[in-house]
Scaffold this active site. Sequence first.
Site, mmCIF file in Angstrom:
data_model
loop_
_atom_site.group_PDB
_atom_site.id
_atom_site.type_symbol
_atom_site.label_atom_id
_atom_site.label_comp_id
_atom_site.label_asym_id
_atom_site.label_seq_id
_atom_site.Cartn_x
_atom_site.Cartn_y
_atom_site.Cartn_z
ATOM 1 N N THR A 186 0.817 -1.217 0.000
ATOM 2 C CA THR A 186 0.000 0.000 0.000
ATOM 3 C C THR A 186 0.852 1.268 0.000
ATOM 4 O O THR A 186 1.849 1.364 0.713
ATOM 5 C CB THR A 186 -0.918 0.002 1.233
ATOM 6 O OG1 THR A 186 -1.782 -1.121 1.164
ATOM 7 C CG2 THR A 186 -1.754 1.264 1.309
ATOM 8 N N SER A 192 -6.135 -0.127 -2.971
ATOM 9 C CA SER A 192 -6.791 -1.199 -3.722
ATOM 10 C C SER A 192 -6.317 -1.273 -5.173
ATOM 11 O O SER A 192 -6.232 -2.356 -5.748
ATOM 12 C CB SER A 192 -8.317 -0.997 -3.688
ATOM 13 O OG SER A 192 -8.804 -1.118 -2.369
ATOM 14 N N GLY A 225 2.675 -2.875 8.316
ATOM 15 C CA GLY A 225 2.810 -3.549 9.605
ATOM 16 C C GLY A 225 4.220 -4.077 9.808
ATOM 17 O O GLY A 225 4.862 -4.565 8.874
ATOM 18 N N ARG A 366 -28.559 -11.824 33.078
ATOM 19 C CA ARG A 366 -29.241 -10.609 33.508
ATOM 20 C C ARG A 366 -30.754 -10.818 33.526
ATOM 21 O O ARG A 366 -31.351 -11.236 32.530
ATOM 22 C CB ARG A 366 -28.899 -9.451 32.574
ATOM 23 C CG ARG A 366 -29.590 -8.127 32.921
ATOM 24 C CD ARG A 366 -29.145 -7.596 34.275
ATOM 25 N NE ARG A 366 -29.848 -6.382 34.632
ATOM 26 C CZ ARG A 366 -29.364 -5.149 34.444
ATOM 27 N NH1 ARG A 366 -28.181 -4.995 33.891
ATOM 28 N NH2 ARG A 366 -30.057 -4.094 34.803
ATOM 29 N N GLY A 453 -25.401 -0.815 29.848
ATOM 30 C CA GLY A 453 -24.265 -0.046 30.345
ATOM 31 C C GLY A 453 -23.035 -0.895 30.595
ATOM 32 O O GLY A 453 -21.906 -0.438 30.393
ATOM 33 N N THR A 474 -11.245 -3.028 5.699
ATOM 34 C CA THR A 474 -10.457 -2.200 4.794
ATOM 35 C C THR A 474 -9.223 -2.912 4.267
ATOM 36 O O THR A 474 -8.971 -2.923 3.059
ATOM 37 C CB THR A 474 -10.033 -0.895 5.490
ATOM 38 O OG1 THR A 474 -11.213 -0.192 5.896
ATOM 39 C CG2 THR A 474 -9.209 -0.019 4.568
ATOM 40 N N GLU A 476 -6.357 -5.773 3.174
ATOM 41 C CA GLU A 476 -6.447 -6.920 2.258
ATOM 42 C C GLU A 476 -7.562 -6.727 1.238
ATOM 43 O O GLU A 476 -8.124 -7.694 0.720
ATOM 44 C CB GLU A 476 -6.646 -8.227 3.034
ATOM 45 C CG GLU A 476 -5.476 -8.642 3.898
ATOM 46 C CD GLU A 476 -4.222 -8.922 3.079
ATOM 47 O OE1 GLU A 476 -4.323 -9.573 2.025
ATOM 48 O OE2 GLU A 476 -3.151 -8.472 3.496
ATOM 49 N N ASP A 478 -10.452 -3.304 0.241
ATOM 50 C CA ASP A 478 -11.646 -2.630 0.746
ATOM 51 C C ASP A 478 -12.880 -3.461 0.400
ATOM 52 O O ASP A 478 -13.005 -3.995 -0.707
ATOM 53 C CB ASP A 478 -11.748 -1.249 0.105
ATOM 54 C CG ASP A 478 -13.035 -0.547 0.473
ATOM 55 O OD1 ASP A 478 -13.087 0.072 1.535
ATOM 56 O OD2 ASP A 478 -13.992 -0.642 -0.329
#
Length: 698
Positions: A186, A192, A225, A366, A453, A474, A476, A478
């Site tokens: 990239t 892409s 990366g 819950r 919450g 996104t 590998e 989009d």
Amino acid sequence: MATTSRSGRHGSDDEESTPAMRRLRRLSLHLLQPAPEVGGSLGPAACAGKRRAGGLDADAAALTAYLRGRHRKMQARVYEFYVARPELQTPVELPMAAHRDLCFRQMAALVREAGVRPLSLMAADPAEYFAVMEAVGGVDISLAIKVGVQYSLWGGSVINLGTKKHKEKYFDKIDNLEYPGCFAMTELHHGSNVQALQTTATFDPVTDEFIIDTPNDGAIKWWIGNAALHGKFATVFARLILPLQGKGGEPADMGIHAFIVPIRDLETHAVLPGIEINDCGHKIGLNGVDNGALRFRSVRIPRDNLLNRFGDVARDGKYTSSLPTINRRFAATLGELVGGRVGLAYSSVGVLKVAVTIAVRYALLRQQFGPPKEPEISVLDYQSHQHKLMPMLASAYAFHFARAYLVDMYSEMKKTNDEDVTADVHVLSSGLKSYITSYTAKSISICRESCGGHGYAAVNRFGGLRNDHDIFQTFEGDNTVLLQQVAGDLLKQYQQKFKGGTLSVTWNYLRDSMGTYLSQPNPVTARWEGEDHLRDPKFQLDAFRYRTSRLLHSVAARLQKHMKTLGGFGAWNRCLNHLLTLAESHIESVILARFIEAVKSCPDEKTREVLKLVCDLYALERIWKDIGTYRNVDYVAPNKAKAIHKLVDYLSYQVRLVARELVDAFDVPDQIIRAPIGMQSEAYAQYTQGVGFYRQPT
């Protein structure tokens, strides 16, 4: 005048005792225990933890055995290794620098202490490699991405795009982490659109070297990366330039090729001359991964550093390739890199399983409100909550079997190098990666909301899961771009059908659908509403495939119409939303087909019955979500649409009754789930202790 009591009910006890009020109260309980349109009766809701008489009896252990298959032991080995090493577990709050250091130590420990060799696994048994990826993703999604960069991308590019000399030199040292590396594809201006990358690799025949250059700021390699801190090498994708070999003695651009470029000194770890590396900084998520940006200024590398499987340069500068055109070479190069997309689709299912497990366990735990003067009930007994979570749970199962099919096809591709299988895997991995990651991203937010919450507490993980997983949509490829690739392939197959060509295996159902499914719907079957018919896999799959075929036929006609005035690109852009819907519809058909096959193949009758229930919910809920499409073409009559809606309600309730067993069957240890509200037992105790309360002595 009616008054409001503390419980929130309106009216007096006398009013509640009238026949009319008793009838209304009885009817209101229907939301807690829906019945199918065909038979069944209204009745009081089952209390949390209880099973309605006549419900399925799910065996979590049998489900686990069928889901996990032959790689369950490897995943258990990875889980047990990290559980036994508290210092390698990622805390809730961690600064970026510390997270990056921990992430590298986690990966190094996996390789050097646990003895897992990911590159060897990927070469010998891709299915086991992806199972390891899912397991390390449970430990920390940053770790899964870090491992993926090192082995799927850096290692994968060397073994898939290189030749024997590259494997001999690099394989073992990549595998044992002596050579940590990057995948530099990239650029700042291009992601892409790989064919438009601007970085150049110019051959110098005098020194027998390639010169790697970043011609402008837009060509800086970005989001790479492992680059910011740990990488010592990079696979750099660049335009191969051969001097004097173009027309009139001009340089010849041979298209995108991959090159191994050292970026740091192996001994001192210093950045090498001519290379500039900057840190991309703090991100929304995945801060255990050190993403960097790379600029190259006349960096020289040996000619042997060209990964030359699909194209080579001789000592005299002559270019040779077994593939005749730039486009063929480019397609072959990208075709060998689909493992990254396979891994993302696979790992995304693992993330979905964790999120659903936390949400379902908490919903069972819950309790809130309930019938008058009776105990509170589990929130999962509410129909609205079932509608949120049960189709999502069904989807997790559907995706599990779809990804297994994808990995099997990927493994076949690696063994056979068959061009047709490679093409199928490219399109299928694009579609499943896009569809599954988009679905998981939305589902994590729904899971968070369903936990109220407490879902907002970082310790309960939804925020971290959402942020770490979000980028799956996104990188590998989009997701919108990948879906267009799926649609483009469908149209190609459609054209071949009408030119007398054959269809590839992945799309073979279109042979029938283009003829049978495009005929007028049968007015009799359009009205069938019996439960046996609606739960018939043939009806469900026919409905999915009918929709895909209608979309394919109609978008082909629209494209042909608009091309006359707008041209090819303009027509495609005008029909883009239609094309994306077509691609998603096709992928849903593939997913359902694999789920139905998995149900049929299950050897244990009790487990098969449970999976059939889950599969029916997946199929019918999808049909109901797009009921307008079926109604518009009279494929489903109004009474049948109503019956489908009722049955989805009923199936959601039935799946709720075995929801605990279904999430337990994912077999993810509590220490990997980590969210206190998602524990199998004593969730509240672990939650309160986690914030500092001490257990009261009994």
